[in-house]
Design a protein around this motif. Structure first.
Motif, PDB file in Angstrom:
ATOM      1  N   PRO A  10       0.813  -1.220   0.000  1.00 56.03           N
ATOM      2  CA  PRO A  10       0.000   0.000   0.000  1.00 56.03           C
ATOM      3  C   PRO A  10       0.848   1.272   0.000  1.00 56.03           C
ATOM      4  O   PRO A  10       2.049   1.231   0.304  1.00 56.03           O
ATOM      5  N   ALA A  11       0.205   2.381  -0.302  1.00 57.46           N
ATOM      6  CA  ALA A  11       0.904   3.671  -0.391  1.00 57.46           C
ATOM      7  C   ALA A  11       1.565   4.037   0.935  1.00 57.46           C
ATOM      8  O   ALA A  11       0.988   3.852   2.011  1.00 57.46           O
ATOM      9  N   GLY A  12       2.780   4.518   0.831  1.00 54.76           N
ATOM     10  CA  GLY A  12       3.456   5.097   1.995  1.00 54.76           C
ATOM     11  C   GLY A  12       3.969   4.101   3.023  1.00 54.76           C
ATOM     12  O   GLY A  12       4.377   4.496   4.117  1.00 54.76           O
ATOM     13  N   THR A  13       3.985   2.817   2.703  1.00 52.16           N
ATOM     14  CA  THR A  13       4.440   1.828   3.698  1.00 52.16           C
ATOM     15  C   THR A  13       5.967   1.753   3.761  1.00 52.16           C
ATOM     16  O   THR A  13       6.520   1.053   4.601  1.00 52.16           O
ATOM     17  N   GLY A  14       6.631   2.451   2.836  1.00 54.64           N
ATOM     18  CA  GLY A  14       8.096   2.483   2.864  1.00 54.64           C
ATOM     19  C   GLY A  14       8.735   1.638   1.783  1.00 54.64           C
ATOM     20  O   GLY A  14       9.892   1.217   1.922  1.00 54.64           O
ATOM     21  N   LYS A  15       8.034   1.425   0.685  1.00 53.47           N
ATOM     22  CA  LYS A  15       8.583   0.588  -0.406  1.00 53.47           C
ATOM     23  C   LYS A  15       9.900   1.155  -0.939  1.00 53.47           C
ATOM     24  O   LYS A  15      10.896   0.452  -1.048  1.00 53.47           O
ATOM     25  N   SER A  16       9.882   2.447  -1.289  1.00 55.43           N
ATOM     26  CA  SER A  16      11.079   3.041  -1.894  1.00 55.43           C
ATOM     27  C   SER A  16      12.228   3.106  -0.888  1.00 55.43           C
ATOM     28  O   SER A  16      13.380   2.850  -1.234  1.00 55.43           O
ATOM     29  N   THR A  17      11.890   3.424   0.374  1.00 59.19           N
ATOM     30  CA  THR A  17      12.938   3.467   1.411  1.00 59.19           C
ATOM     31  C   THR A  17      13.527   2.075   1.600  1.00 59.19           C
ATOM     32  O   THR A  17      14.737   1.903   1.753  1.00 59.19           O
ATOM     33  N   PHE A  18      12.650   1.063   1.589  1.00 60.51           N
ATOM     34  CA  PHE A  18      13.132  -0.323   1.693  1.00 60.51           C
ATOM     35  C   PHE A  18      14.050  -0.653   0.518  1.00 60.51           C
ATOM     36  O   PHE A  18      15.119  -1.250   0.701  1.00 60.51           O
ATOM     37  N   PRO A 105       4.657   1.443  -8.240  1.00 58.61           N
ATOM     38  CA  PRO A 105       3.904   2.641  -7.880  1.00 58.61           C
ATOM     39  C   PRO A 105       3.232   2.593  -6.515  1.00 58.61           C
ATOM     40  O   PRO A 105       2.822   1.540  -6.032  1.00 58.61           O
ATOM     41  N   GLY A 106       3.126   3.776  -5.919  1.00 58.28           N
ATOM     42  CA  GLY A 106       2.495   3.925  -4.617  1.00 58.28           C
ATOM     43  C   GLY A 106       1.057   3.438  -4.599  1.00 58.28           C
ATOM     44  O   GLY A 106       0.624   2.807  -3.640  1.00 58.28           O
ATOM     45  N   GLN A 107       0.325   3.710  -5.663  1.00 52.45           N
ATOM     46  CA  GLN A 107      -1.055   3.220  -5.705  1.00 52.45           C
ATOM     47  C   GLN A 107      -1.001   1.755  -6.089  1.00 52.45           C
ATOM     48  O   GLN A 107      -0.825   1.419  -7.259  1.00 52.45           O
ATOM     49  N   LEU A 168       7.207  -6.717   7.163  1.00 55.90           N
ATOM     50  CA  LEU A 168       6.620  -5.806   8.146  1.00 55.90           C
ATOM     51  C   LEU A 168       7.613  -4.682   8.383  1.00 55.90           C
ATOM     52  O   LEU A 168       8.554  -4.824   9.158  1.00 55.90           O
ATOM     53  N   ASN A 169       7.412  -3.567   7.705  1.00 53.20           N
ATOM     54  CA  ASN A 169       8.367  -2.457   7.773  1.00 53.20           C
ATOM     55  C   ASN A 169       8.002  -1.511   8.930  1.00 53.20           C
ATOM     56  O   ASN A 169       6.916  -1.600   9.492  1.00 53.20           O
ATOM     57  N   LYS A 170       8.914  -0.625   9.236  1.00 53.26           N
ATOM     58  CA  LYS A 170       8.731   0.404  10.286  1.00 53.26           C
ATOM     59  C   LYS A 170       8.540  -0.215  11.662  1.00 53.26           C
ATOM     60  O   LYS A 170       7.803   0.331  12.493  1.00 53.26           O
ATOM     61  N   THR A 171       9.186  -1.371  11.928  1.00 52.51           N
ATOM     62  CA  THR A 171       9.024  -1.968  13.265  1.00 52.51           C
ATOM     63  C   THR A 171       9.700  -1.114  14.333  1.00 52.51           C
ATOM     64  O   THR A 171       9.474  -1.322  15.518  1.00 52.51           O
ATOM     65  N   ASP A 172      10.524  -0.146  13.914  1.00 50.99           N
ATOM     66  CA  ASP A 172      11.099   0.783  14.911  1.00 50.99           C
ATOM     67  C   ASP A 172      10.012   1.647  15.544  1.00 50.99           C
ATOM     68  O   ASP A 172      10.236   2.243  16.600  1.00 50.99           O
ATOM     69  N   LEU A 173       8.831   1.689  14.910  1.00 54.99           N
ATOM     70  CA  LEU A 173       7.762   2.551  15.444  1.00 54.99           C
ATOM     71  C   LEU A 173       6.799   1.813  16.381  1.00 54.99           C
ATOM     72  O   LEU A 173       5.899   2.430  16.929  1.00 54.99           O
ATOM     73  N   SER A 228      13.257  -2.741   9.706  1.00 59.12           N
ATOM     74  CA  SER A 228      13.140  -1.283   9.702  1.00 59.12           C
ATOM     75  C   SER A 228      14.048  -0.755   8.600  1.00 59.12           C
ATOM     76  O   SER A 228      15.259  -0.977   8.639  1.00 59.12           O
ATOM     77  N   SER A 229      13.450  -0.080   7.657  1.00 58.97           N
ATOM     78  CA  SER A 229      14.247   0.499   6.579  1.00 58.97           C
ATOM     79  C   SER A 229      14.900   1.789   7.027  1.00 58.97           C
ATOM     80  O   SER A 229      15.772   2.323   6.356  1.00 58.97           O
ATOM     81  N   ARG A 230      14.455   2.296   8.183  1.00 60.61           N
ATOM     82  CA  ARG A 230      15.092   3.501   8.714  1.00 60.61           C
ATOM     83  C   ARG A 230      16.247   3.126   9.636  1.00 60.61           C
ATOM     84  O   ARG A 230      17.336   3.674   9.529  1.00 60.61           O
ATOM     85  N   GLU A 231      16.003   2.174  10.526  1.00 64.22           N
ATOM     86  CA  GLU A 231      17.056   1.758  11.477  1.00 64.22           C
ATOM     87  C   GLU A 231      17.951   0.665  10.883  1.00 64.22           C
ATOM     88  O   GLU A 231      18.897   0.219  11.517  1.00 64.22           O
TER      89      GLU A 231
HETATM   90  N1  LIG Z   1      10.068   5.146  11.080  1.00 64.78           N
HETATM   91  C1  LIG Z   1      10.207   4.624   9.869  1.00 64.78           C
HETATM   92  N2  LIG Z   1       9.840   5.337   8.784  1.00 64.78           N
HETATM   93  C2  LIG Z   1      10.001   4.778   7.571  1.00 64.78           C
HETATM   94  C3  LIG Z   1      10.541   3.479   7.392  1.00 64.78           C
HETATM   95  N3  LIG Z   1      10.540   3.209   6.054  1.00 64.78           N
HETATM   96  C4  LIG Z   1      10.047   4.299   5.440  1.00 64.78           C
HETATM   97  N4  LIG Z   1       9.716   5.242   6.341  1.00 64.78           N
HETATM   98  C5  LIG Z   1       9.132   6.579   6.071  1.00 64.78           C
HETATM   99  O1  LIG Z   1       7.832   6.395   5.499  1.00 64.78           O
HETATM  100  C6  LIG Z   1       7.559   7.436   4.555  1.00 64.78           C
HETATM  101  C7  LIG Z   1       7.152   6.835   3.209  1.00 64.78           C
HETATM  102  O2  LIG Z   1       8.278   6.135   2.691  1.00 64.78           O
HETATM  103  P1  LIG Z   1       8.401   5.777   1.144  1.00 64.78           P
HETATM  104  O3  LIG Z   1       9.620   4.927   1.017  1.00 64.78           O
HETATM  105  O4  LIG Z   1       8.296   6.979   0.300  1.00 64.78           O
HETATM  106  O5  LIG Z   1       7.100   4.889   0.984  1.00 64.78           O
HETATM  107  P2  LIG Z   1       6.493   4.282  -0.373  1.00 64.78           P
HETATM  108  O6  LIG Z   1       5.737   3.063   0.012  1.00 64.78           O
HETATM  109  O7  LIG Z   1       7.556   4.149  -1.396  1.00 64.78           O
HETATM  110  O8  LIG Z   1       5.508   5.460  -0.768  1.00 64.78           O
HETATM  111  P3  LIG Z   1       4.699   5.593  -2.168  1.00 64.78           P
HETATM  112  O9  LIG Z   1       5.587   5.110  -3.266  1.00 64.78           O
HETATM  113  O10 LIG Z   1       4.370   7.053  -2.243  1.00 64.78           O
HETATM  114  O11 LIG Z   1       3.491   4.729  -1.948  1.00 64.78           O
HETATM  115  C8  LIG Z   1       8.837   8.282   4.495  1.00 64.78           C
HETATM  116  O12 LIG Z   1       8.687   9.379   5.337  1.00 64.78           O
HETATM  117  C9  LIG Z   1       9.912   7.338   5.020  1.00 64.78           C
HETATM  118  O13 LIG Z   1      10.996   8.011   5.620  1.00 64.78           O
HETATM  119  C10 LIG Z   1      10.917   2.741   8.563  1.00 64.78           C
HETATM  120  O14 LIG Z   1      11.375   1.588   8.523  1.00 64.78           O
HETATM  121  N5  LIG Z   1      10.731   3.370   9.751  1.00 64.78           N
END
Ligand SMILES: Nc1nc2c(ncn2[C@@H]2O[C@H](COP(=O)(O)OP(=O)(O)OP(=O)(O)O)[C@@H](O)[C@H]2O)c(=O)[nH]1
Ligand SMILES: [Mg+2]
Length: 259
Positions: A10-18, A105-107, A168-173, A228-231
């Motif tokens: 789904p949108a914003g789950t952190g796909k690109s960051t991952f 894509p996000g959608q 399961l991303n963002k487990t740091d949260l 966690s794609s951030r940590e």
């Molecule tokens: N705390 C935390 N934030 C994260 C993590 N991964 C991604 N984010 C944040 O989540 C937000 C969305 O991340 P994106 O990587 O743009 O997510 P996406 O799924 O590619 O978004 P779309 O392509 O727009 O659907 C950003 O602010 C990232 O910094 C994580 O593991 N932990």
């Protein structure tokens, strides 16, 4: 290529960051990796793409040329990507000992539910593909959120019928206790059903319990990958699964369609 990973969810789950974090992890462990951005709508991508669909397809151009809004333009773009696969395929064909990661894509419906997407996956991956379904721990930490993500995962699987990782991303949260709950829900449909009944007492119990049992019995999700794609943790397990599947003699035949 050795194999490819299509990153969806789904949108914003952190796909690109991952994608960015996993690419860095692979490189720092001496694996070769190429990144493909398949999202023509992304304004910013947090990695250097080896192939970037935005160089071929411009969303703003489609919007003005076809007189469409952003969603209509994304649908046209998804279909145009299919007509422009050949140069990407040629480029990827040369990358013999590489893993290829595809950001989508996000959608989610644009990638998952368009009729041409299974063909796109087979063509660009040379039929060596896995999917990562990236979900947000914060959403999944409520029983109803977790169930909704599982159902979406099943829906993606029904479209591609490829091996899939429930990431399961963002487990740091979330707290350790929330993470333990999520893992226990996956292991026990009864526990999930009890937690769900506590959250939504008005729901029809039998309907969901039989659905959750079916998910479990069919082993639709065989394992959860907390990261966690951030940590920057959790990537070893994802790599192990990919490596086992693409090079370790896992039974790939049953997961691939014949057509
Ligand atoms: N705390 C935390 N934030 C994260 C993590 N991964 C991604 N984010 C944040 O989540 C937000 C969305 O991340 P994106 O990587 O743009 O997510 P996406 O799924 O590619 O978004 P779309 O392509 O727009 O659907 C950003 O602010 C990232 O910094 C994580 O593991 N932990
Ligand atoms: Mg993205």
């Amino acid at each position: 290529m050795i194999g490819s990973l299509f990153v969806t969810g789904p949108a914003g789950t952190g796909k690109s960051t991952f994608c960015a974090a996993y690419k860095d992890w692979l490189i720092s462990n001496d694996y070769r990796v190429a990144m493909v951005n398949l999202d023509p709508g992304s304004e910013f991508i947090p990695y250097e793409a080896d192939v970037d669909i935005r160089e071929t397809i411009s969303l703003s151009q489609i919007m003005s040329e076809y007189n469409l809004g952003p969603n209509g333009a994304q649908i046209v773009a998804a279909d145009l990507i299919l007509e422009n696969l050949e140069p990407i395929q040629k480029y990827l064909d040369e990358l013999e000992d590489y893993y290829v990661i595809f950001d989508t894509p996000g959608q989610i419906e644009l990638f998952t539910f368009r009729p041409g997407s299974p063909l796109l996956v087979d063509t660009l991956s040379d039929k060596k593909a896995m999917l990562a379904f990236v979900t947000d721990s914060v959403i999944a930490s409520s029983p109803s959120g977790f169930i909704s993500q599982k159902m979406l995962y099943g829906s993606v699987m029904s479209r591609f019928y490829k091996p899939m990782l429930f990431v399961l991303n963002k487990t740091d949260l979330i707290s350790d206790e929330d993470l333990k709950n999520i893992i226990s829900w996956e292991e026990s449909p009864d526990l999930l059903n009890d937690a769900f009944m506590e959250e939504k007492q008005e729901m029809v119990k039998d309907y969901f319990l039989s659905l959750l049992n079916t998910f479990k019995e069919t082993q639709m999700i065989s394992k959860i990958f907390p990261i966690s794609s951030r940590e920057l943790y959790g990537f070893e397990d994802i790599y192990s699964e990919m490596s086992l599947f693409f090079t370790g003699g896992a039974d790939t035949d049953t997961m691939y369609r014949d057509d």
